[in-house]
Design an enzyme around this catalytic site. Structure first.
Site, mmCIF file in Angstrom:
data_model
loop_
_atom_site.group_PDB
_atom_site.id
_atom_site.type_symbol
_atom_site.label_atom_id
_atom_site.label_comp_id
_atom_site.label_asym_id
_atom_site.label_seq_id
_atom_site.Cartn_x
_atom_site.Cartn_y
_atom_site.Cartn_z
ATOM 1 C CE LYS A 1 -64.278 31.650 58.668
ATOM 2 N NZ LYS A 1 -63.592 31.341 57.109
ATOM 3 C CB SER B 1 -70.453 26.389 61.103
ATOM 4 O OG SER B 1 -71.796 27.193 60.192
#
Lengths: 324, 324
Positions: free
Chosen positions: B50, B304
């Protein structure tokens, strides 16, 4: 020996071991009050830097030597490293392990195709078993740390670390912190750092200070290692060649206790997202104290391996997550 | 949008986020029956990919926009990512978080200097709070996934993965596996992989299959996410732009359950030595099943992120260490 031996080793083992990442973690930098460049040898093949020396040493044998078999004695990462190297060069391997070796380590060595001989519970008994096998078979013993090929191979971790810091910053490190067991990793680090005049700091568990005491005495002394979380840093004596190299180059020695080691391990896990074994976290434990001589701004930290029992992970996370 | 947007984003965020390592783990390869190339975004700044999109989006604002403040709404990694980006560009940031946000996540956002506004427990309530702040202040909302800057930024992870595989092997990947929440990471992966005709596989938790259902319906559908370990993969709806890109490029979708996710997380920890959060381990869970269409030999797996509560680590290690 010099950095040239390490460079030659790096050429020879290229492609057989990983070039491991150098990880940055701002949260740990803040705790240490310095830039930490973490050489993640926990991400190395078999989960420890030991793959480097073993691959180098086995790779340098000629086909006849390899055919007579590879031997070693180890309770830890060196056993897996030699098993991997023997498998890579398609040589038969026999490894003397203690009768009380954890099942998980025995299984890891077997998975790599090596034969295991169980021999007592001390390093002395294991070595005797390996020598006996050597007398029978003419096989070659791959020493765990006291050999030029092992030291040169181990040094490639520090060589890569310095190369990468230079590539990313255009500058050098101000200090390198290395955990010390038998002295393979630190001797290799000394060869590399001497070339650049980078101070090398040795880190040992309190009660397992074979290097610190030997440096103080000016000669190798035998110690009786006390209990420590860092099961890979419990030699009774530093290697002879290792001591010769380290005594010429090591700037300072540091002793860390189990609380510091456990906390460093959990901080690496929760903040840097790396699973590092207690022995592998010892150098970070010293870095997190701060106050290193000369106030280095940019510090290399060798995270030597990541093989740790699941129950130990649970236990240390429970104990240290609160102050991680 | 195309790979050129991702390349441009990579230029802009260079030096502001890490180029994360691509990790190999032979033990996991063996379990998967394929070569796995693990893109370790758990080692990214703030512990998740992110950071890429948020840094890109905030970086593209002009100084006047930044001065009016950065706003967002998030319960998870996006909150930290935006706080980091705002801090990097010296912009004030206010983040709407749920009243039941874990203390650890609230503290992480505060440590990065952002102000927090607590607003209900649903994403709807948080978004309403951010819109209200925007009306008052003229600040800019950084969307969590449905925006071109976010998608282009997220795509840089896949761009680096393909570059590194090419540099190390001289060849390309045969497939890329991506965990799907709102669709930022997979939309970025699609832009990059489309250029090279590499099949992209989407992985969602069973019961949170917003993308799979939308692809089946040919339009975005709203789902009520069921319970899952993967708290980052619980969107009620895929983003509009994300769906448009994904529906043109995604080759197949896979649903994984909590047992598979937990086991994949513990395998990553014990075998690859990486702490990956359950959401981040979802794509590996699908890879470990094997049997992917077209039998890809060399598979890219996006890990991730790595932000996971210590008690969750303990719990999952206890549950899965035996079959890791």
């Amino acid at each position: 020996m010099s950095i040239d031996d390490v460079r030659a080793a790096a050429e020879r083992i290229r492609g057989q071991v990983w070039r491991t990442p150098v990880v940055r973690c701002p949260a740990l930098d803040e705790l240490a009050g310095a830039e930490l460049w973490l050489k993640a040898e926990n991400l190395q093949r078999i989960g420890a830097f030991k793959a480097r020396g073993a691959m180098h040493a086995v790779g340098r044998l000629d086909p006849q030597q390899r055919a007579r078999g590879i031997l070693t004695y180890s309770s830890g990462n060196h056993a897996q490293a030699v098993a991997l190297a023997a498998k890579t060069f398609e040589a038969p391997a026999t490894i003397a392990m203690p009768t009380d070796a954890p099942a998980i380590k025995v299984a890891a060595v077997r998975e790599l195709g090596a034969r295991i001989v169980f021999a007592g519970t001390t390093s002395h008994e294991r070595r005797a078993a390996a020598l006996e096998l050597q007398a029978e078979t003419g096989g070659t013993i791959i020493e765990p740390f006291d050999a030029p090929e092992i030291i040169a191979g181990a040094g490639t971790a520090t060589l890569e670390l310095l190369d990468e810091v230079r590539a990313r910053t255009g500058e050098s490190l101000d200090a390198v912190l290395v955990p010390v067991g038998g002295g393979g990793l630190i001797a290799g680090a000394c060869l590399v750092c001497a070339d650049d005049s980078i101070p090398v700091h040795a880190v040992e568990p309190r009660g397992c200070d074979a290097l610190a005491r030997s440096l103080a005495a000016g000669e190798r002394v035998v110690v009786t290692p006390g209990p420590t979380l860092a099961d890979g840093l419990k030699p009774v004596q530093i290697g002879a060649l290792n001591f010769a190299i380290a005594s010429a180059h090591v700037r300072a020695t540091h002793l860390v206790d189990d609380v510091e080691i456990g906390r460093a391990m959990v901080r690496l896990l929760l903040r840097a997202k790396l699973l590092v074994e207690p022995s592998g976290a010892a150098a970070l434990a010293a870095a997190l104290r701060g106050g290193l001589e000369g106030q280095p701004r940019r510090i290399g930290v060798l995270l030597s391996g990541g093989n740790v029992d699941p129950t130990r992970i649970e236990e240390l996370v429970r104990a240290h997550a609160g102050d991680a």
